[in-house]
Design a protein around this motif. Structure first.
Motif, PDB file in Angstrom:
ATOM      1  N   THR A 193       0.836  -1.200   0.000  1.00 18.08           N
ATOM      2  CA  THR A 193       0.000   0.000   0.000  1.00 18.08           C
ATOM      3  C   THR A 193       0.871   1.249   0.000  1.00 18.08           C
ATOM      4  N   ASP A 194       0.514   2.204  -0.830  1.00 17.96           N
ATOM      5  CA  ASP A 194       1.276   3.447  -0.935  1.00 17.96           C
ATOM      6  C   ASP A 194       0.987   4.318   0.285  1.00 17.96           C
ATOM      7  N   THR A 195       1.990   4.550   1.095  1.00 18.83           N
ATOM      8  CA  THR A 195       1.863   5.391   2.287  1.00 18.83           C
ATOM      9  C   THR A 195       2.523   6.748   2.095  1.00 18.83           C
ATOM     10  N   GLY A 196       2.818   7.108   0.873  1.00 12.47           N
ATOM     11  CA  GLY A 196       3.430   8.409   0.612  1.00 12.47           C
ATOM     12  C   GLY A 196       2.508   9.549   0.990  1.00 12.47           C
ATOM     13  N   GLY A 197       3.063  10.565   1.594  1.00 11.50           N
ATOM     14  CA  GLY A 197       2.286  11.719   2.034  1.00 11.50           C
ATOM     15  C   GLY A 197       1.707  11.581   3.421  1.00 11.50           C
ATOM     16  N   LEU A 198       1.868  10.431   4.073  1.00 12.74           N
ATOM     17  CA  LEU A 198       1.338  10.264   5.425  1.00 12.74           C
ATOM     18  C   LEU A 198       2.069  11.196   6.382  1.00 12.74           C
ATOM     19  N   GLY A 199       1.302  12.047   7.047  1.00 12.29           N
ATOM     20  CA  GLY A 199       1.880  13.017   7.953  1.00 12.29           C
ATOM     21  C   GLY A 199       2.005  14.403   7.352  1.00 12.29           C
ATOM     22  N   THR A 200       1.804  14.520   6.026  1.00  9.96           N
ATOM     23  CA  THR A 200       1.865  15.822   5.365  1.00  9.96           C
ATOM     24  C   THR A 200       0.533  16.133   4.682  1.00  9.96           C
ATOM     25  N   PRO A 243       1.699  17.409  13.323  1.00  9.15           N
ATOM     26  CA  PRO A 243       0.552  18.313  13.139  1.00  9.15           C
ATOM     27  C   PRO A 243       0.220  18.575  11.674  1.00  9.15           C
ATOM     28  N   TYR A 244      -1.038  19.014  11.454  1.00  5.75           N
ATOM     29  CA  TYR A 244      -1.545  19.356  10.136  1.00  5.75           C
ATOM     30  C   TYR A 244      -2.098  20.776  10.179  1.00  5.75           C
ATOM     31  N   THR A 245      -2.070  21.424   9.038  1.00  3.54           N
ATOM     32  CA  THR A 245      -2.551  22.809   8.940  1.00  3.54           C
ATOM     33  C   THR A 245      -3.555  22.912   7.799  1.00  3.54           C
ATOM     34  N   VAL A 246      -4.710  23.513   8.090  1.00  6.55           N
ATOM     35  CA  VAL A 246      -5.745  23.751   7.079  1.00  6.55           C
ATOM     36  C   VAL A 246      -6.237  25.181   7.225  1.00  6.55           C
ATOM     37  N   ASP A 247      -6.697  25.742   6.113  1.00 12.66           N
ATOM     38  CA  ASP A 247      -7.299  27.075   6.096  1.00 12.66           C
ATOM     39  C   ASP A 247      -8.809  26.930   5.986  1.00 12.66           C
ATOM     40  N   LEU A 248      -9.533  27.563   6.898  1.00 16.22           N
ATOM     41  CA  LEU A 248     -10.983  27.463   6.956  1.00 16.22           C
ATOM     42  C   LEU A 248     -11.608  28.816   6.644  1.00 16.22           C
ATOM     43  N   ILE A 249     -12.781  28.774   6.027  1.00 21.99           N
ATOM     44  CA  ILE A 249     -13.573  29.985   5.778  1.00 21.99           C
ATOM     45  C   ILE A 249     -14.784  29.924   6.695  1.00 21.99           C
ATOM     46  N   PRO A 250     -14.801  30.674   7.791  1.00 21.44           N
ATOM     47  CA  PRO A 250     -15.928  30.565   8.730  1.00 21.44           C
ATOM     48  C   PRO A 250     -17.236  31.101   8.178  1.00 21.44           C
ATOM     49  N   ARG A 290      -8.675   6.433   2.125  1.00 17.91           N
ATOM     50  CA  ARG A 290      -7.664   7.418   2.486  1.00 17.91           C
ATOM     51  C   ARG A 290      -8.345   8.687   2.985  1.00 17.91           C
ATOM     52  N   LEU A 291      -7.847   9.227   4.069  1.00 13.75           N
ATOM     53  CA  LEU A 291      -8.342  10.482   4.637  1.00 13.75           C
ATOM     54  C   LEU A 291      -7.300  11.557   4.370  1.00 13.75           C
ATOM     55  N   MET A 292      -7.582  12.414   3.391  1.00 15.12           N
ATOM     56  CA  MET A 292      -6.659  13.468   3.001  1.00 15.12           C
ATOM     57  C   MET A 292      -6.857  14.692   3.897  1.00 15.12           C
ATOM     58  N   VAL A 293      -5.788  15.462   4.060  1.00 11.27           N
ATOM     59  CA  VAL A 293      -5.853  16.667   4.884  1.00 11.27           C
ATOM     60  C   VAL A 293      -6.819  17.675   4.277  1.00 11.27           C
ATOM     61  N   ALA A 294      -6.783  17.836   2.952  1.00  8.46           N
ATOM     62  CA  ALA A 294      -7.671  18.794   2.300  1.00  8.46           C
ATOM     63  C   ALA A 294      -9.133  18.395   2.478  1.00  8.46           C
ATOM     64  N   ASP A 295      -9.437  17.106   2.360  1.00  5.86           N
ATOM     65  CA  ASP A 295     -10.816  16.649   2.521  1.00  5.86           C
ATOM     66  C   ASP A 295     -11.286  16.801   3.962  1.00  5.86           C
ATOM     67  N   PHE A 296     -10.410  16.520   4.902  1.00 10.05           N
ATOM     68  CA  PHE A 296     -10.752  16.715   6.303  1.00 10.05           C
ATOM     69  C   PHE A 296     -10.997  18.188   6.593  1.00 10.05           C
ATOM     70  N   GLY A 297     -10.205  19.064   5.987  1.00 13.73           N
ATOM     71  CA  GLY A 297     -10.423  20.489   6.167  1.00 13.73           C
ATOM     72  C   GLY A 297     -11.777  20.944   5.650  1.00 13.73           C
TER      73      GLY A 297
END
Length: 448
Positions: free
Chosen positions: A12-19, A70-77, A115-122
């Protein structure tokens, strides 16, 4: 000569895990990267965490691997002001030994597949934040003083932990003017509304093919999509944003218009849906938050090209599975709250737990989507109405998780108002589940 050689399974491709990737599903024999955590779920949905390394799964078990961040996302409230946002940094903390099941583990098992992507979680977090602000459950004032900002941060921190099981590390205002093209956002919204009207008209006129006798409409759904970006704010160049807007699920507007609380109906059946059984993993719901956006599948096999009947069945299956898995966990968290003194609050709290327990029983015995009775298939329009009621119940579930976060921070004086809010949420949940059981939903006129 290699006649008896075995082909090795592709890792399984685990590339990008943690970023760019928070979590992904692993198979037996895969190797989890260092500094990650493996969560193994058995057929009953119980989780156990293991250290990074080779994944060992027994028969019927499922494994996920996640990186704490940690992960960083930009939100529009506020959707009306997309140029101003919040930069949120969060982590997945270590397991809490005082609880039998970690909230993040339940989130992975109930709402994540693949897969749970950071962008999708954001996107999911942004929808949840916008819904809380729109309903007045969370207040984001101009924050001219530190007290106002700390009050908002406390509510946001508790919402993130109660809803997703993650901890907010930092949150600061940020100017997104250079990343946002507001004109493209408005154009994409108009395209979505036009496509939604087209799909709604097609569902009214074109009957869907019924499954053969003895086969449920929810059967055969092996995997659900991971978190996606159907209603994501457009942060692309105008050309890319226009192309992305054409792939958005066309049913978003139709579901959003239909997902409103309605009257109460009834129905009876004792058949448990395949999609709700924890051992079958029939369909996992996407991370969803905030009103009707929760009801729209994002990415994965459910696309605008899929037939309406297939999209309806998959949305219904994922929503039922979420309700089946999360209602008992929500009741357990509500039972652990420290109640203020007074008999009325205690009685309302017990009544709330009883209603949630009955709702869970209702989900466990929900009839199949495609049949009104044995050997009597249900029309496509009635299937769509049934699925809409399931999505209403799912929206109520997300509101209940946010209410739990407020109850955990509430003062004794705030409890009566919050319990009234709980009564409204339970009424929407019960109404949605009751009308989901009904084969034909009658037209209901308002009355005084």
């Amino acid at each position: 000569m290699g006649l008896f050689s075995r082909r090795r399974k592709q890792a399984t491709d685990t590339g990008g895990l943690g970023t760019t990737l928070i979590a992904l599903r692993l198979e037996a024999g895969d190797v989890a990267p260092a500094q990650s955590t493996v969560v193994v779920f058995n057929a009953a949905g119980h989780a156990r965490r293991m250290a990074a390394g080779k994944v060992l799964c027994e028969q019927g078990e499922m494994a996920f691997c996640f990186h704490p961040g940690p992960y960083t996302v930009d939100l529009i409230p506020f959707a009306a002001a997309p140029e101003w946002g919040l930069r949120l940094r969060f982590v997945v903390d270590a397991a809490n030994p005082r609880v039998p099941q970690q909230r993040f583990d339940l989130f992975l098992y109930s709402e994540t597949a693949g897969r749970l992507m950071v962008a999708d979680f954001g996107v999911s977090v942004e929808l949840a934040l916008q819904a809380e602000l729109a309903q007045g459950a969370l207040d984001l004032p101009p924050c001219t003083t530190l007290e106002e900002w700390h009050a908002f941060r406390a509510g946001l921190n508790q919402l993130m932990y109660s809803r997703y099981g993650v901890t907010v590390d930092d949150c600061v205002p940020v100017d997104l003017g250079e990343q946002i093209d507001y004109a493209t956002i408005l154009q994409t919204r108009a395209q979505q509304e036009a496509a939604a009207h087209t799909v709604a008209a097609a569902m009214e006129q074109t009957p869907a093919a019924m499954p053969p006798a003895g086969q449920s409409a929810n059967a055969g759904i092996e995997h659900a999509p991971a978190a996606g970006v159907a209603n994501a704010p457009i942060r692309l160049a105008p050309a890319a944003a226009s192309a992305a807007g054409q792939t958005v699920n066309a049913a978003a507007g139709h579901v959003a218009a239909a997902a409103a609380p309605v009257g109460k109906g009834d129905g009876t059946s004792d058949s448990m849906p395949t999609a709700a059984r924890p051992g079958g993993h029939a369909a996992a719901a996407v991370p969803s938050a905030g009103q009707a956006a929760d009801a729209v599948p994002r990415g994965g096999p459910v696309t605008a090209a899929a037939p309406p009947s297939v999209r309806t069945a998959e949305q219904d299956a994922r929503a039922l599975r979420r309700l089946f898995l999360e209602l008992p966990a929500l009741s357990a968290e509500l039972r652990l709250l420290a109640l203020p003194e007074g008999l009325p609050v205690f009685q309302q709290h017990q009544a709330l737990l009883l209603r949630l327990g009955m709702a869970a029983l209702n989900v466990n015995t929900m009839p199949s989507l495609a049949w009104s009775a044995p050997d009597q298939p249900l029309a496509a329009i009635d299937q769509a109405r049934r699925a809409t009621q399931t999505l209403i119940a799912q929206v109520a579930l997300d509101e209940a998780w946010s209410l739990l976060a407020r109850l955990q921070l509430a003062d004794p004086q705030q409890w009566p108002q919050l319990l009234d809010e709980a009564d409204r949420i339970c009424a929407n949940l019960e109404t949605g589940l009751s009308l989901r059981r009904s084969a034909h939903i009658p037209r209901m006129e308002p009355s005084l």
